[in-house]
Design a protein around this motif. Sequence first.
Motif, short mmCIF file in Angstrom:
data_model
loop_
_atom_site.label_atom_id
_atom_site.label_comp_id
_atom_site.label_asym_id
_atom_site.label_seq_id
_atom_site.Cartn_x
_atom_site.Cartn_y
_atom_site.Cartn_z
N LEU A 1 -17.03 14.94 -23.48
CA LEU A 1 -17.98 15.72 -24.25
C LEU A 1 -19.30 14.97 -24.39
CD1 LEU A 1 -15.62 16.88 -27.13
CD2 LEU A 1 -16.37 18.24 -25.18
N ALA A 2 -20.37 15.72 -24.38
CA ALA A 2 -21.67 15.13 -24.65
C ALA A 2 -21.67 14.58 -26.08
CB ALA A 2 -22.77 16.17 -24.47
N ALA A 3 -22.53 13.62 -26.33
CA ALA A 3 -22.53 12.95 -27.64
C ALA A 3 -22.69 13.95 -28.78
CB ALA A 3 -23.66 11.92 -27.67
N GLY A 4 -23.59 14.91 -28.63
CA GLY A 4 -23.81 15.88 -29.69
C GLY A 4 -22.62 16.79 -29.94
N MET A 5 -21.77 16.96 -28.92
CA MET A 5 -20.62 17.83 -29.05
C MET A 5 -19.59 17.28 -30.01
SD MET A 5 -19.59 20.76 -28.04
CE MET A 5 -20.74 21.02 -26.67
N ARG A 6 -19.61 15.97 -30.26
CA ARG A 6 -18.62 15.39 -31.16
C ARG A 6 -18.83 15.83 -32.61
NH1 ARG A 6 -19.65 11.30 -27.35
NH2 ARG A 6 -17.80 10.81 -26.12
N ASP A 7 -20.00 16.35 -32.90
CA ASP A 7 -20.28 16.86 -34.24
C ASP A 7 -20.36 18.38 -34.25
OD1 ASP A 7 -20.48 14.28 -35.37
OD2 ASP A 7 -22.53 14.10 -34.58
N GLU A 8 -19.91 19.03 -33.19
CA GLU A 8 -19.98 20.49 -33.08
C GLU A 8 -19.02 21.13 -34.10
OE1 GLU A 8 -20.58 24.12 -32.65
OE2 GLU A 8 -21.79 22.84 -31.35
N PRO A 9 -19.52 22.04 -34.95
CA PRO A 9 -18.67 22.63 -35.98
C PRO A 9 -17.88 23.85 -35.51
CG PRO A 9 -20.92 23.39 -36.27
CD PRO A 9 -20.95 22.42 -35.11
N ASP A 10 -18.03 24.24 -34.26
CA ASP A 10 -17.39 25.47 -33.77
C ASP A 10 -16.32 25.11 -32.74
OD1 ASP A 10 -16.68 27.86 -32.53
OD2 ASP A 10 -18.68 28.71 -32.72
N PRO A 11 -15.03 25.37 -33.03
CA PRO A 11 -13.97 25.00 -32.09
C PRO A 11 -14.05 25.76 -30.77
CG PRO A 11 -13.08 26.32 -33.89
CD PRO A 11 -14.48 25.97 -34.27
N TYR A 12 -14.65 26.94 -30.80
CA TYR A 12 -14.75 27.74 -29.57
C TYR A 12 -15.81 27.16 -28.63
CZ TYR A 12 -12.00 30.58 -32.63
OH TYR A 12 -11.01 30.98 -33.49
N VAL A 13 -16.85 26.58 -29.20
CA VAL A 13 -17.85 25.90 -28.39
C VAL A 13 -17.25 24.67 -27.72
CG1 VAL A 13 -20.04 24.64 -28.45
CG2 VAL A 13 -19.79 26.77 -29.74
N ALA B 1 -12.60 22.02 -35.24
CA ALA B 1 -13.38 21.49 -34.12
C ALA B 1 -13.30 19.97 -34.06
CB ALA B 1 -14.84 21.94 -34.24
N LYS B 2 -13.38 19.32 -35.21
CA LYS B 2 -13.30 17.85 -35.23
C LYS B 2 -11.93 17.37 -34.78
CE LYS B 2 -16.84 17.06 -38.76
NZ LYS B 2 -17.77 16.43 -37.79
N GLU B 3 -10.90 18.11 -35.14
CA GLU B 3 -9.56 17.73 -34.69
C GLU B 3 -9.41 17.90 -33.18
OE1 GLU B 3 -6.89 20.01 -37.06
OE2 GLU B 3 -7.09 18.72 -38.82
N GLN B 4 -10.07 18.91 -32.62
CA GLN B 4 -10.07 19.06 -31.17
C GLN B 4 -10.70 17.84 -30.50
OE1 GLN B 4 -12.17 22.89 -31.02
NE2 GLN B 4 -10.50 23.67 -29.77
N VAL B 5 -11.84 17.43 -31.04
CA VAL B 5 -12.55 16.29 -30.47
C VAL B 5 -11.72 15.02 -30.60
CG1 VAL B 5 -14.58 14.81 -30.71
CG2 VAL B 5 -14.84 17.29 -30.82
N ARG B 6 -11.09 14.83 -31.74
CA ARG B 6 -10.25 13.64 -31.93
C ARG B 6 -9.07 13.64 -30.96
NH1 ARG B 6 -11.54 14.17 -37.57
NH2 ARG B 6 -9.71 15.49 -37.91
N TRP B 7 -8.49 14.81 -30.74
CA TRP B 7 -7.37 14.90 -29.79
C TRP B 7 -7.83 14.53 -28.38
CZ3 TRP B 7 -6.41 18.09 -25.52
CH2 TRP B 7 -5.11 18.00 -25.00
N LEU B 8 -9.00 15.03 -27.98
CA LEU B 8 -9.53 14.69 -26.65
C LEU B 8 -9.75 13.18 -26.53
CD1 LEU B 8 -12.08 17.62 -26.27
CD2 LEU B 8 -10.09 17.24 -24.81
N GLU B 9 -10.30 12.59 -27.57
CA GLU B 9 -10.56 11.15 -27.53
C GLU B 9 -9.26 10.35 -27.50
OE1 GLU B 9 -14.95 11.06 -29.64
OE2 GLU B 9 -13.18 10.61 -30.85
N ALA B 10 -8.23 10.88 -28.17
CA ALA B 10 -6.93 10.21 -28.16
C ALA B 10 -6.28 10.23 -26.78
CB ALA B 10 -5.99 10.85 -29.18
N GLN B 11 -6.70 11.20 -25.97
CA GLN B 11 -6.19 11.26 -24.60
C GLN B 11 -7.00 10.37 -23.65
OE1 GLN B 11 -3.39 13.20 -24.62
NE2 GLN B 11 -4.06 13.48 -26.75
N GLY B 12 -7.95 9.60 -24.23
CA GLY B 12 -8.78 8.73 -23.41
C GLY B 12 -9.91 9.46 -22.73
N LEU B 13 -10.30 10.64 -23.28
CA LEU B 13 -11.32 11.47 -22.65
C LEU B 13 -12.64 11.38 -23.41
CD1 LEU B 13 -8.98 14.51 -21.97
CD2 LEU B 13 -9.74 12.81 -20.31
N HIS B 14 -13.01 10.16 -23.77
CA HIS B 14 -14.21 9.95 -24.58
C HIS B 14 -15.47 10.48 -23.90
CE1 HIS B 14 -11.24 6.97 -25.84
NE2 HIS B 14 -11.82 6.97 -27.02
#
Length: 250
Positions: A70-82, A54-67
């Motif tokens: 996701l809502a702030a709390g979603m950056r710590d979401e432990p479930d990749p499906y969420v 899940a964290k790698e998904q979030v990092r990939w999104l941020e690397a695409q400039g899509l900061h």
Amino acid sequence: MTPESTRPDARATEPVTGSTDDVQDLIDIAQCVLFDFDGPVCRLYAGRSAEKVAKEQVRWLEAQGLHGLLAAGMRDEPDPYVVLRAVDERHPDSDLVTELEARLTHEEQKAVASAWPTPYADALIRTWSATGARLAVATNNSPGPVASYLTGRGLIDCFTPHIYGRTQNLNLLKPDPHCVNRALSAMGADPARTLMIGDAASDYLAARAAGVHFLGYARNDRKLGVLQKIGAERIVTSLQPLLKKLNGET
């Protein structure tokens, strides 16, 4: 993959609490049995945590400039499906969602190599299949990795062709009953004679919506609490009682 009997830590996941109510009546009605995959069949992310994915998904999104996607709390979401569903809700049917889903499928496929078999699952599946029950997988995982795992364990013939997993339409992930209804339709199954085994609230809700019986599997206290809170009435903390009943043991 290492056979279950020689994997020293496979049984370390077996829970010690929860209901041990008789399951004979569920076995008696179950002409068809639907298994959720990650939980009742194996721990897919035993060797590579779902939280890390899940964290790698979030990092990939941020690397695409899509900061801001996701809502702030979603950056710590432990479930990749969420995380995947959250992106889909913001940008449905987009190339971004297609790429993120493909990346998750790739991670699932990588996880297959280090997945742990759920204690008693292999024997339960083989025994249930041998009794003449029809088996299917109804899961939010991609069907390709599911088939890879089952092939590696020598279980694929117990299920083929009935593996119903994630599609490109992410609105149809459980708790939507889509994958359950696909299994029922393909097998010509009577919901009243069908049992679903799952370990998540979404499994229970999908089973209830499809009108099939549900048995919760809780490998730890957290899973047990989630299933109890959602209203699941029949929960086991080990698959051993099912296997013993199928084998005619008391």
